[in-house]
Design a protein around this motif. Structure first.
Motif, PDB file in Angstrom:
ATOM      1  N   ALA A 205       0.838  -1.198   0.000  1.00 58.43           N
ATOM      2  CA  ALA A 205       0.000   0.000   0.000  1.00 58.43           C
ATOM      3  C   ALA A 205       0.870   1.244   0.000  1.00 58.43           C
ATOM      4  CB  ALA A 205      -0.937   0.007   1.205  1.00 58.43           C
ATOM      5  N   GLU A 206       0.324   2.307  -0.551  1.00 61.72           N
ATOM      6  CA  GLU A 206       1.013   3.586  -0.654  1.00 61.72           C
ATOM      7  C   GLU A 206       0.233   4.630   0.128  1.00 61.72           C
ATOM      8  OE1 GLU A 206       2.862   5.806  -4.482  1.00 61.72           O
ATOM      9  OE2 GLU A 206       0.704   5.425  -4.582  1.00 61.72           O
ATOM     10  N   TYR A 207       0.947   5.504   0.844  1.00 60.22           N
ATOM     11  CA  TYR A 207       0.237   6.551   1.575  1.00 60.22           C
ATOM     12  C   TYR A 207       1.155   7.753   1.791  1.00 60.22           C
ATOM     13  CZ  TYR A 207       2.779   5.328   5.894  1.00 60.22           C
ATOM     14  OH  TYR A 207       3.754   5.102   6.824  1.00 60.22           O
ATOM     15  N   PHE A 208       0.541   8.879   2.164  1.00 59.18           N
ATOM     16  CA  PHE A 208       1.283  10.076   2.550  1.00 59.18           C
ATOM     17  C   PHE A 208       1.436  10.091   4.069  1.00 59.18           C
ATOM     18  CE2 PHE A 208      -0.665  11.920  -1.424  1.00 59.18           C
ATOM     19  CZ  PHE A 208       0.532  12.089  -2.106  1.00 59.18           C
ATOM     20  N   THR A 209       2.609  10.480   4.536  1.00 54.91           N
ATOM     21  CA  THR A 209       2.768  10.631   5.977  1.00 54.91           C
ATOM     22  C   THR A 209       1.954  11.813   6.490  1.00 54.91           C
ATOM     23  OG1 THR A 209       4.743  12.008   5.672  1.00 54.91           O
ATOM     24  CG2 THR A 209       5.083   9.646   5.930  1.00 54.91           C
ATOM     25  N   ASP A 210       1.731  12.800   5.632  1.00 56.68           N
ATOM     26  CA  ASP A 210       0.977  13.993   6.007  1.00 56.68           C
ATOM     27  C   ASP A 210       0.207  14.467   4.777  1.00 56.68           C
ATOM     28  OD1 ASP A 210       0.040  16.541   6.679  1.00 56.68           O
ATOM     29  OD2 ASP A 210       1.796  17.029   7.881  1.00 56.68           O
ATOM     30  N   VAL A 211      -1.088  14.122   4.695  1.00 55.18           N
ATOM     31  CA  VAL A 211      -1.894  14.475   3.525  1.00 55.18           C
ATOM     32  C   VAL A 211      -2.033  15.984   3.390  1.00 55.18           C
ATOM     33  CG1 VAL A 211      -4.175  14.291   2.451  1.00 55.18           C
ATOM     34  CG2 VAL A 211      -3.155  12.293   3.559  1.00 55.18           C
ATOM     35  N   ARG A 212      -2.178  16.676   4.510  1.00 58.10           N
ATOM     36  CA  ARG A 212      -2.320  18.134   4.444  1.00 58.10           C
ATOM     37  C   ARG A 212      -1.075  18.767   3.810  1.00 58.10           C
ATOM     38  NH1 ARG A 212      -5.831  21.293   6.877  1.00 58.10           N
ATOM     39  NH2 ARG A 212      -6.452  19.605   8.301  1.00 58.10           N
ATOM     40  N   ARG A 213       0.096  18.283   4.198  1.00 60.66           N
ATOM     41  CA  ARG A 213       1.332  18.817   3.625  1.00 60.66           C
ATOM     42  C   ARG A 213       1.412  18.503   2.130  1.00 60.66           C
ATOM     43  NH1 ARG A 213       6.881  16.869   4.055  1.00 60.66           N
ATOM     44  NH2 ARG A 213       6.166  15.229   5.455  1.00 60.66           N
ATOM     45  N   ALA A 214       0.909  17.323   1.746  1.00 63.65           N
ATOM     46  CA  ALA A 214       0.896  16.971   0.330  1.00 63.65           C
ATOM     47  C   ALA A 214      -0.016  17.917  -0.452  1.00 63.65           C
ATOM     48  CB  ALA A 214       0.434  15.533   0.146  1.00 63.65           C
ATOM     49  N   LEU A 215      -1.168  18.241   0.113  1.00 61.95           N
ATOM     50  CA  LEU A 215      -2.100  19.145  -0.567  1.00 61.95           C
ATOM     51  C   LEU A 215      -1.529  20.550  -0.712  1.00 61.95           C
ATOM     52  CD1 LEU A 215      -5.432  18.032   1.136  1.00 61.95           C
ATOM     53  CD2 LEU A 215      -4.820  17.717  -1.268  1.00 61.95           C
ATOM     54  N   GLU A 216      -0.669  20.938   0.210  1.00 63.90           N
ATOM     55  CA  GLU A 216      -0.073  22.272   0.169  1.00 63.90           C
ATOM     56  C   GLU A 216       1.178  22.325  -0.699  1.00 63.90           C
ATOM     57  OE1 GLU A 216       0.625  22.993   4.273  1.00 63.90           O
ATOM     58  OE2 GLU A 216      -1.469  23.516   4.726  1.00 63.90           O
ATOM     59  N   ASN A 217       1.617  21.182  -1.193  1.00 68.72           N
ATOM     60  CA  ASN A 217       2.833  21.137  -1.996  1.00 68.72           C
ATOM     61  C   ASN A 217       2.593  21.822  -3.341  1.00 68.72           C
ATOM     62  OD1 ASN A 217       4.585  19.588  -4.165  1.00 68.72           O
ATOM     63  ND2 ASN A 217       5.638  19.408  -2.205  1.00 68.72           N
ATOM     64  N   PRO A 218       3.473  22.745  -3.741  1.00 69.34           N
ATOM     65  CA  PRO A 218       3.293  23.469  -5.009  1.00 69.34           C
ATOM     66  C   PRO A 218       3.176  22.552  -6.229  1.00 69.34           C
ATOM     67  CG  PRO A 218       4.971  24.533  -3.675  1.00 69.34           C
ATOM     68  CD  PRO A 218       4.649  23.246  -2.990  1.00 69.34           C
ATOM     69  N   MET A 219       3.933  21.457  -6.224  1.00 69.85           N
ATOM     70  CA  MET A 219       3.864  20.553  -7.366  1.00 69.85           C
ATOM     71  C   MET A 219       2.511  19.867  -7.451  1.00 69.85           C
ATOM     72  SD  MET A 219       6.536  17.573  -8.380  1.00 69.85           S
ATOM     73  CE  MET A 219       7.778  18.844  -8.536  1.00 69.85           C
ATOM     74  N   MET A 220       1.981  19.462  -6.299  1.00 67.50           N
ATOM     75  CA  MET A 220       0.651  18.864  -6.277  1.00 67.50           C
ATOM     76  C   MET A 220      -0.391  19.877  -6.763  1.00 67.50           C
ATOM     77  SD  MET A 220      -1.371  16.220  -5.272  1.00 67.50           S
ATOM     78  CE  MET A 220      -0.727  15.281  -3.884  1.00 67.50           C
ATOM     79  N   GLN A 221      -0.290  21.105  -6.302  1.00 67.49           N
ATOM     80  CA  GLN A 221      -1.240  22.135  -6.698  1.00 67.49           C
ATOM     81  C   GLN A 221      -1.134  22.444  -8.190  1.00 67.49           C
ATOM     82  OE1 GLN A 221      -0.406  25.390  -4.026  1.00 67.49           O
ATOM     83  NE2 GLN A 221      -1.431  24.420  -2.287  1.00 67.49           N
ATOM     84  N   GLN A 222       0.089  22.456  -8.701  1.00 66.51           N
ATOM     85  CA  GLN A 222       0.276  22.725 -10.126  1.00 66.51           C
ATOM     86  C   GLN A 222      -0.329  21.618 -10.980  1.00 66.51           C
ATOM     87  OE1 GLN A 222       4.366  22.916 -11.361  1.00 66.51           O
ATOM     88  NE2 GLN A 222       3.908  23.703 -13.380  1.00 66.51           N
ATOM     89  N   ASN A 223      -0.073  20.370 -10.611  1.00 67.73           N
ATOM     90  CA  ASN A 223      -0.629  19.249 -11.371  1.00 67.73           C
ATOM     91  C   ASN A 223      -2.149  19.228 -11.304  1.00 67.73           C
ATOM     92  OD1 ASN A 223       1.926  18.369 -12.105  1.00 67.73           O
ATOM     93  ND2 ASN A 223       2.095  16.902 -10.426  1.00 67.73           N
ATOM     94  N   ALA A 224      -2.705  19.562 -10.126  1.00 68.47           N
ATOM     95  CA  ALA A 224      -4.161  19.601  -9.980  1.00 68.47           C
ATOM     96  C   ALA A 224      -4.764  20.691 -10.853  1.00 68.47           C
ATOM     97  CB  ALA A 224      -4.527  19.820  -8.515  1.00 68.47           C
TER      98      ALA A 224
END
Length: 222
Positions: free
Chosen positions: A140-159
């Motif tokens: 299984a794959e997961y984020f240690t901190d989903v909130r931090r992932a959502l705030e990541n500029p790369m995640m925001q750019q891809n979204a």
């Protein structure tokens, strides 16, 4: 190659290896949860008599099967698509498709858990455990901190490129550690980072906030 490309090269290889270890151990039954466009049923060297169950939304499975059949691709196992939402009675649908709880299973939840709220994740883990015979494997794959992932500029750019509001799709609610929960249920667990997995395959990746936030759990039921 950018970070997303390097990530998507390292992670699938790690999960391919997960299935190959299970195959080497004699496992002949696999379940891919939220399978999406996964093609491992067509790519990997499954043992004779192996059944691979792919669970996802009807539209996703129909599209993939239509494209692969159009390309002349054939699965290397007994492929059993199960068109059901994981929020519904997927375990009953799995049983109805011929799943055998007496046989060890290789499970995969790739890119799924961040989209589940904590109670849904807990239910999923308990169902996997209930359906698993000793000797089963889980990755299984997961984020240690989903909130931090959502705030990541790369995640925001891809979204933004895809026109998706990720905060509406991913749950940042706190939850127990995945490896710890599986250990409590009786699974022997191994935790890996993307950087460790890439290094194991001689692919150097530099530490980034995005990559450092991703973990892969590999577990085997005693």
């Amino acid at each position: 190659m950018g970070v997303p490309g390097r990530l998507h090269g390292a992670a699938p290889r790690a999960f391919d290896d997960h299935f190959l270890r299970a195959i080497d151990g004699g496992v002949t039954q696999a379940v891919i949860l939220a399978s999406g466009l996964d093609t491992r049923a067509y790519r990997l060297g499954w043992r004779d008599g192996t059944a691979v169950y792919e669970i996802d939304q009807p539209g996703v499975l129909d599209f993939k099967l239509r494209v692969l059949r159009g390309a002349g691709a054939a699965p290397r196992c007994a492929l059993r698509p199960i068109a059901v939402d994981l929020r519904d009675g997927w375990a009953a649908a799995l049983d109805g498709a011929g799943f055998d709880t007496s046989r060890p299973t290789a499970w995969l939840a790739e890119g799924l858990l961040p989209f589940l709220p904590p109670d849904a994740e807990e239910h999923l883990l308990r169902e996997i455990h209930r359906l698993s015979a000793p000797g089963s494997h889980l990755a299984a794959e997961y984020f240690t901190d989903v909130r931090r992932a959502l705030e990541n500029p790369m995640m925001q750019q891809n979204a933004a490129i895809m026109g998706i509001q990720m905060t509406d799709l991913m749950s940042s609610a706190p939850r127990p550690g995945l490896a710890e929960r599986l250990a409590e249920l009786g699974w022997h667990t191994r935790l890996m980072t993307v950087l460790q997995e890439a290094a194991a395959h001689r692919r150097a990746l530099s530490s980034t906030a995005m990559l450092d936030n991703i973990r892969h759990v590999f577990a085997r039921l005693r």
